[in-house]
Write a protein that holds these residues in place. Sequence first.
Motif, short mmCIF file in Angstrom:
data_model
loop_
_atom_site.label_atom_id
_atom_site.label_comp_id
_atom_site.label_asym_id
_atom_site.label_seq_id
_atom_site.Cartn_x
_atom_site.Cartn_y
_atom_site.Cartn_z
N CYS A 129 0.87 -1.18 0.00
CA CYS A 129 0.00 0.00 0.00
C CYS A 129 0.90 1.22 0.00
N GLY A 130 0.96 1.91 -1.13
CA GLY A 130 1.84 3.05 -1.23
C GLY A 130 3.28 2.65 -1.01
N THR A 131 3.93 3.23 -0.01
CA THR A 131 5.33 2.94 0.28
C THR A 131 5.50 1.82 1.30
N VAL A 132 4.38 1.25 1.76
CA VAL A 132 4.43 0.21 2.80
C VAL A 132 4.24 -1.16 2.18
N THR A 133 5.10 -2.10 2.56
CA THR A 133 5.01 -3.48 2.09
C THR A 133 5.00 -4.41 3.30
N LEU A 134 4.10 -5.39 3.27
CA LEU A 134 4.02 -6.41 4.32
C LEU A 134 4.18 -7.77 3.67
N ASP A 135 5.19 -8.51 4.09
CA ASP A 135 5.45 -9.85 3.57
C ASP A 135 4.79 -10.85 4.51
N THR A 136 3.73 -11.51 4.05
CA THR A 136 2.99 -12.43 4.91
C THR A 136 3.79 -13.69 5.24
N ARG A 137 4.83 -13.99 4.45
CA ARG A 137 5.65 -15.18 4.72
C ARG A 137 6.57 -14.96 5.90
N SER A 138 7.18 -13.80 5.97
CA SER A 138 8.17 -13.53 7.01
C SER A 138 7.66 -12.62 8.12
N GLY A 139 6.51 -11.96 7.87
CA GLY A 139 6.02 -10.98 8.84
C GLY A 139 6.80 -9.68 8.79
N ARG A 140 7.62 -9.51 7.78
CA ARG A 140 8.46 -8.32 7.67
C ARG A 140 7.67 -7.17 7.06
N VAL A 141 7.79 -5.99 7.68
CA VAL A 141 7.12 -4.79 7.21
C VAL A 141 8.18 -3.75 6.88
N THR A 142 8.05 -3.12 5.73
CA THR A 142 8.96 -2.04 5.36
C THR A 142 8.17 -0.81 4.96
N ALA A 143 8.76 0.35 5.18
CA ALA A 143 8.19 1.62 4.75
C ALA A 143 9.29 2.38 4.03
N ASN A 144 9.05 2.74 2.77
CA ASN A 144 10.07 3.37 1.93
C ASN A 144 11.33 2.52 1.87
N GLY A 145 11.15 1.19 1.90
CA GLY A 145 12.26 0.27 1.78
C GLY A 145 12.99 -0.02 3.08
N ALA A 146 12.66 0.70 4.14
CA ALA A 146 13.33 0.49 5.42
C ALA A 146 12.48 -0.40 6.32
N PRO A 147 13.11 -1.36 7.03
CA PRO A 147 12.33 -2.24 7.92
C PRO A 147 11.70 -1.47 9.08
N VAL A 148 10.50 -1.90 9.44
CA VAL A 148 9.76 -1.28 10.54
C VAL A 148 9.42 -2.36 11.57
N THR A 149 9.72 -2.08 12.83
CA THR A 149 9.42 -3.02 13.90
C THR A 149 8.05 -2.74 14.48
N LEU A 150 7.18 -3.76 14.49
CA LEU A 150 5.83 -3.62 15.01
C LEU A 150 5.60 -4.60 16.15
N THR A 151 4.73 -4.24 17.07
CA THR A 151 4.29 -5.19 18.08
C THR A 151 3.32 -6.17 17.43
N ALA A 152 3.00 -7.26 18.16
CA ALA A 152 2.10 -8.27 17.60
C ALA A 152 0.74 -7.67 17.25
N HIS A 153 0.20 -6.83 18.13
CA HIS A 153 -1.12 -6.25 17.87
C HIS A 153 -1.07 -5.22 16.74
N GLU A 154 0.00 -4.44 16.68
CA GLU A 154 0.14 -3.50 15.56
C GLU A 154 0.21 -4.25 14.24
N TYR A 155 0.96 -5.35 14.23
CA TYR A 155 1.07 -6.15 13.01
C TYR A 155 -0.29 -6.70 12.59
#
Length: 221
Positions: A129-155
């Motif tokens: 979505c826009g600059t945000v990518t969520l990889d459902t395989r790894s649970g990895r979230v990036t914004a503008n290509g940079a990794p973002v750390t989320l809590t379980a509920h945020e994820y």
Amino acid sequence: MRVLVVEDQMALRRQVAAALAAEGYAVDEAADGTDGEFRGATEPYDAVVLDLGLPGRDGLSVLRAWRAGGRAMPVLILSARGVWHERVEGIDAGADDYLVKPFRMEELLARVRALIRRSAGHAAAELTCGTVTLDTRSGRVTANGAPVTLTAHEYRVLAYLMMHRNRVVSRSELTEHVYAQDFDRDSNTIEVFVARLRKKLGTEVIRTVRGLGYTVGSEAA
């Protein structure tokens, strides 16, 4: 995302539930067919892992009751019965996939991910979505290509919104899919999670639709 595991073997049930929880899912458990049928009929799940050989009521009967009642959540059957005609019977009863015991946990997790994606209309493992990518395989979230750390509920909040992009999702719906049944639910905390996500990902990613809920997608980008 919220998943129900219906399995009478306690050790296996807990292993599956723990593996799903480690992947970021909210997980409910049922140890027999009667409890499993009730939970699946009354609670909203994004997927169900259902054993066939259950006490109280067998898995096929549970599945047929859900489908007869209009419950459309994807169901992955687990069974020690590997003969082809029993797999066909399970699929015909309304199952979306079938996994024979013993199995590798990695395969079960991959099948659950695929079922949830397909039920929401997504073919690819990565959601964008826009600059945000969520990889459902790894649970990895990036914004503008940079990794973002989320809590379980945020994820879970972000994953559910991105899985249902271009649709307004109410706070109550998010609450039902972010928390397990035995969790002390509070829909007001959804606002807190959304605020944290906006701070980490950018204010434009999640849009508030006044009086209705939240949305991500082309309108929010």
